[in-house]
Structures are given as C-alpha cells and as structure tokens.
Write an enzyme that holds these catalytic residues in place. Structure first.
Site, PDB file in Angstrom:
ATOM      1  CE  LYS A  42      -4.209   1.615   2.282  1.00 48.93           C
ATOM      2  NZ  LYS A  42      -4.569   2.248   1.031  1.00 48.93           N
ATOM      3  CB  SER A  43       0.597   4.564  -1.622  1.00 48.33           C
ATOM      4  OG  SER A  43       0.617   4.191  -2.977  1.00 48.33           O
ATOM      5  CB  ALA A  67     -12.872   8.674  -2.361  1.00 53.64           C
ATOM      6  CB  CYS A 129      -3.272   8.942  -5.208  1.00 51.36           C
ATOM      7  SG  CYS A 129      -4.742   8.712  -4.178  1.00 51.36           S
ATOM      8  CE  LYS A 164      -0.787   2.587  -9.535  1.00 52.75           C
ATOM      9  NZ  LYS A 164      -1.275   1.886  -8.326  1.00 52.75           N
ATOM     10  CB  ILE A 190      -3.497   3.658 -16.311  1.00 55.81           C
ATOM     11  CG1 ILE A 190      -4.690   2.695 -16.425  1.00 55.81           C
ATOM     12  CG2 ILE A 190      -2.889   3.943 -17.661  1.00 55.81           C
ATOM     13  CD1 ILE A 190      -5.882   3.213 -17.243  1.00 55.81           C
ATOM     14  N   GLY A 216     -11.599  -1.369 -12.264  1.00 55.22           N
ATOM     15  CA  GLY A 216     -12.421  -2.508 -12.624  1.00 55.22           C
ATOM     16  C   GLY A 216     -12.380  -2.827 -14.105  1.00 55.22           C
ATOM     17  N   GLY A 243      -8.039  -2.977 -15.036  1.00 51.71           N
ATOM     18  CA  GLY A 243      -9.117  -3.825 -15.531  1.00 51.71           C
ATOM     19  C   GLY A 243      -8.785  -5.278 -15.754  1.00 51.71           C
ATOM     20  N   GLY A 264      -5.659  -5.223  -9.636  1.00 49.95           N
ATOM     21  CA  GLY A 264      -6.184  -4.370  -8.586  1.00 49.95           C
ATOM     22  C   GLY A 264      -7.526  -4.801  -8.046  1.00 49.95           C
TER      23      GLY A 264
END
Length: 291
Positions: A42-43, A67, A129, A164, A190, A216, A243, A264
């Site tokens: 995790k960032s 979010a 982000c 990223k 992306i 997604g 995706g 993801g």
C-alpha cells in the site's frame, strides 16, 4: 514464466496493484503469497494518514469507485513492522514498496527510508492518486513536476524506481518520457480515472469526497491503449494494470507492451484472483484453451 525487472526477478509476471492488497496479511490467510511474482505494498507516506472519511466506496456493474485517500500506517510502522513480517514469512518474495507524499521532500524522505529495507527490491512512486487534496495526482499531470519528483526519489533511493502514471492527462506519453529522462527505471500504468456516481433520489454524490478513482473491468480497453502508447514511446519496462480480471486480459496487456502485470480491484471480488489469473495466463501461453 520468469520475468526480469530492474533489480529483481519474478517467477511469474503477476503482482497485486498497490492499495488493493494492503501489506498482504489478509490475503495470506487465503493462499500462499509465494504464488505471486512480487508484492506491491500500500502507498506509504512519511507520517500515518487516516484517509478520507464517510462513504469511500461505490460499486457499479463493471467498475468500482473509491476515495480511500492514501490511508496508511506511516513509514515507521511499515519499515519496522510490515516489511519485517513479509521478510520473515516470505523471504524469497520480491517487495515493491509504494511511496507517496505531499511534496518532493516527503517523497525523497520516504524513498530513502523504505529503500533501505533488505526485502524491498524496488520502489513504486505514486504520483497519480486522484483522491487526496495535496500531492497525489497533482504531481503526475505536469511533465516538469513529475520529472522533479522522479529525480529526487532516484537520488534518495538505493533500489530501482518505477513511477506510477495517471491516465487523467491529455498525453500520457509526455509524462512517461519526462520521468524516463529523469531517471525512472520503469513505469507502472495506469492508475484510476477520476469519476463519480450519484444517488438519483437525492441528486447528491455517493462518495463523501464527491469524486473517486474508477477501477475494474471497464478500464481495460483504455489501459491497453495507454500501455500500447507508452510502450512505443519509452525504452524502460512497464508494469501494466487497469481492468485485468482474467488470463485473457493479462495476455492482452502483455501483447500491448507490458513486461509485468498488476491486478487491482479483481482482488476485492475474488480473494484468489491473482493465482487464478496466473494459472489461466500460463495455460494460454502453453497453447491451451481457457474456459
């Protein structure tokens, strides 16, 4: 199929995308994390972040809106607790530590700190982000600013760095070229698109933050296009994401020009998504039919 990236080798091309896998503890209860090619954390920011409050997720038929706001325990906890746990449990698993910050100095400080961990083989520099008020995507939409962050992190890090990229730009290749020239050893792309959903009964946004990052299956065609564009614009290796939810999706992303792959939101829908996708991809590469 072993994959060579700057600084380390992966037994297969698949890893979790940062933010969807935490630091692996939850998924370690579901399957052996040694099945991963690598693990992206995790960032992490210098100090802990509580993230955004209220409603932070909204699901659609083929996408997820989030979010979260870079919620994380901070660099001290990651360095002294999370990374040592991974090193003890999975000593042979390459770790890519994702880092974030509100300014260039914070990025550099976190890079210096986390790159010193023995099991961290590379850093992922999250300049994309879309869910934070300071930093985040603001660093990834201007080539000069993106390059400045990259140079600072490169100077501070003792391991290779992957930057990223955000898709929320007119020309993603301009950002890609800028960070490559600034010293990036590779690129991840992306990140999520900015989007929103509304409650039709009230007319108000579903998320308290109003907007969020869209991820997604719906993202796959756009992600493939951007990876294809960037692969033809730079020489550094690409970690492709956006995706991917099946072996076929993974094979397409490799065909578009990615060297490795990150999964993801599929992890939310199916805990064993990555082993499943890895098995399907291996079968496709061996010429088998995947149902």
């Amino acid at each position: 199929m072993a994959i060579q990236l700057p600084g380390f080798t992966m037994k297969n091309p698949l890893m979790p995308a940062s933010g969807t896998f935490g630091f692996g503890e939850g998924y370690a209860k579901e399957y052996d994390l040694n099945l991963l090619g690598a693990l992206v954390t995790k960032s992490t920011t210098l100090a802990p972040r509580i993230g955004n409050q209220g409603t932070i997720f909204a699901d659609g038929p083929d996408s997820t809106l989030n979010a979260v706001g870079l919620k994380n325990p901070g660099s001290d906890v990651v360095l002294h607790e999370k990374l040592p746990w991974l090193a003890t449990q999975y000593p042979d698993l390459p770790i890519i530590a994702s880092i974030a910050g509100v300014d260039v100095a914070e990025y550099a400080a976190v890079a210096k700190k986390l790159s010193a961990a023995p099991n961290v083989k590379a850093l992922e520099v999250n300049i994309s982000c879309p869910n934070v008020k300071q930093g985040g995507m603001a660093f990834g939409t201007d080539p000069e600013v993106a390059a400045a962050v990259t140079r600072a992190v490169k100077a501070a890090s003792s391991v290779p760095i992957f930057v990223k990229l955000t898709p929320n730009v007119t020309d993603i290749t301009a950002i890609a070229k800028a960070v490559e020239q600034a010293g990036a050893d590779g690129l991840s792309l992306i990140n999520t698109f900015v989007g929103m959903r509304l409650d039709i009964a009230t007319g108000k946004p579903l998320l308290d933050n109003v907007t969020g990052g869209v991820s997604g299956p719906a993202l796959l065609p756009m992600a493939l296009h951007m990876v294809y564009q960037v692969a033809h614009a730079v020489r550094v290796p690409l970690i492709g994401m956006g995706g991917i939810s099946s072996g076929h999706d993974a094979a397409e992303m490799l065909a578009a020009g990615a060297t490795a792959l990150a999964v993801g939101s599929a992890n939310y829908y199916q805990k064993r998504a990555i082993p499943k996708i890895a098995a399907e991809l291996a079968a496709i590469q061996e010429g088998q039919t995947v149902l």
